[in-house]
Scaffold this motif. Structure first.
Motif, PDB file in Angstrom:
ATOM      1  N   LYS A 275      -4.360   1.655 -11.304  1.00  0.00           N
ATOM      2  CA  LYS A 275      -4.122   2.563 -10.184  1.00  0.00           C
ATOM      3  C   LYS A 275      -3.258   3.748 -10.589  1.00  0.00           C
ATOM      4  O   LYS A 275      -3.486   4.871 -10.149  1.00  0.00           O
ATOM      5  CB  LYS A 275      -3.447   1.799  -9.038  1.00  0.00           C
ATOM      6  CG  LYS A 275      -4.375   0.861  -8.294  1.00  0.00           C
ATOM      7  CD  LYS A 275      -5.466   1.633  -7.570  1.00  0.00           C
ATOM      8  CE  LYS A 275      -6.394   0.718  -6.810  1.00  0.00           C
ATOM      9  NZ  LYS A 275      -7.473   1.471  -6.134  1.00  0.00           N
ATOM     10  N   ASP A 281      -3.539   7.610  -8.771  1.00  0.00           N
ATOM     11  CA  ASP A 281      -3.073   7.550  -7.387  1.00  0.00           C
ATOM     12  C   ASP A 281      -1.649   6.992  -7.403  1.00  0.00           C
ATOM     13  O   ASP A 281      -1.430   5.784  -7.292  1.00  0.00           O
ATOM     14  CB  ASP A 281      -4.001   6.667  -6.551  1.00  0.00           C
ATOM     15  CG  ASP A 281      -3.846   6.925  -5.064  1.00  0.00           C
ATOM     16  OD1 ASP A 281      -2.809   7.499  -4.681  1.00  0.00           O
ATOM     17  OD2 ASP A 281      -4.756   6.574  -4.297  1.00  0.00           O
ATOM     18  N   ALA A 285      -0.198   3.258  -6.226  1.00  0.00           N
ATOM     19  CA  ALA A 285       0.317   2.462  -7.335  1.00  0.00           C
ATOM     20  C   ALA A 285       1.783   2.080  -7.106  1.00  0.00           C
ATOM     21  O   ALA A 285       2.197   0.963  -7.428  1.00  0.00           O
ATOM     22  CB  ALA A 285       0.177   3.230  -8.643  1.00  0.00           C
TER      23      ALA A 285
END
Length: 317
Positions: A275, A281, A285
């Motif tokens: 992530k 992102d 995350a």
């Protein structure tokens, strides 16, 4: 007359405290202040290196921050956490973490108990055997993953497939066909020495006179082990399981090098890595990382409570 003499008699019966007692108390307080002064710099550095990044991560977890769309950054509230608990991929990574961590801990504990039982006996070269058996735990995780991936699990030149070919079994692509099994095998190999050391300490702390008395009374080795040694090792087994679980839940290197999260091996640390560094992102995350830290703290809290009970004077209840 009595009103005048009574305070005088009461004062005369009081024993003055010796000066040495006051000096000892002052010395004890100075030593306590000195010990705290020595600890404070390390504590301050620990707080700066651990708590400040966590507070920053907690702040980012409430942001809508994707590096692919930097202009859309803003306050997201609890949307990132809502996305986390409704994401089936996160639930799958949580399940994979439980399977890999639990399987590795159980197998490492069983092999560690077996090896600790063997090393608890007197034989020539025992020091060399102990040194060799501890070696896997000293190998770097990345180096261990590369060693197993190319030297042991490789479908064409791996030692394991060569051994299977000797007995007529066709080669197996371990990293792709059985990814969960390969990860558990590597982690079991690497953490068995850790379990072995803890259990060996428990075996050596057992009273030898009690075991000799049991042998004189006619108890066999198996009965002595199941009825006397295992109950004695209970607190050491709890310690090994708890500490091993805390360390194994954070494993990242073997998964990143050997399977890249495929085939049910995407644990929480690797899912967080995807992530943050693949999907970019950052907000989502950070929310995933916060939840992972909270889960780890819960496990560590249970571990510490049991550890305090284990090392107390009365032992675990």
């Amino acid at each position: 007359m009595s009103l005048v003499t009574e305070p005088v008699l009461q004062a005369s019966t009081e024993q003055p405290q010796p000066r040495g007692h006051n000096n000892a108390e002052i010395r004890r307080r100075r030593e306590l202040r000195l010990s705290r002064a020595i600890v404070w710099p390390a504590l301050a550095v620990t707080i700066v290196l651990t708590q400040v990044p966590f507070v920053v991560t907690l702040f980012i977890s409430f942001q809508n921050w994707n590096l692919l769309r930097p202009a859309e950054r803003g306050f997201a509230g609890f949307d990132n956490y809502a996305q986390l608990f409704t994401n089936t991929e996160f639930i799958g990574s949580l399940l994979s973490t439980v399977i890999i961590t639990g399987g590795s801990v159980v197998l490492a504990l069983l092999f560690g108990l077996f090896l600790a039982t063997l090393l608890n006996r007197q034989f020539r070269g025992r020091w060399l055997a102990r040194t060799l058996l501890i070696t896997p735990f000293l190998v770097m995780p990345a180096a261990a993953a590369l060693l197993w991936k190319w030297s042991i699990f490789d479908s064409t030149a791996g030692i394991l497939n060569w051994a299977l070919g000797v007995v007529g079994i066709p080669p197996i692509a371990w990293n792709t066909d059985l990814p969960v099994v390969t990860i558990i095998m590597v982690l079991t190999w690497q953490y068995t020495p850790f379990m072995m050391l803890i259990l060996l300490a428990g075996l050596q702390s057992q009273n030898a006179e009690v075991l000799e008395a049991a042998a004189v009374d006619g108890a066999g080795r198996f009965r002595t082990f199941t009825t006397m040694t295992l109950p004695h090792l209970r607190q050491y087994i709890e310690l090994a399981v708890l500490l091993g679980g805390i360390m194994l839940i954070q494993v990242f290197d073997p998964i990143a090098i050997m399977t890249k999260g495929a085939g049910g091996t995407k644990t929480l640390p690797y899912f967080l890595y995807e992530k943050a560094f693949v999907g970019l992102d950052v907000g989502v995350a950070a929310a995933y990382g916060t939840v992972t830290v909270i889960l780890t703290i819960l496990i560590a809290s249970v571990a510490l409570r049991l550890l305090f009970r284990i090392f107390s004077t009365q032992g675990p209840k």
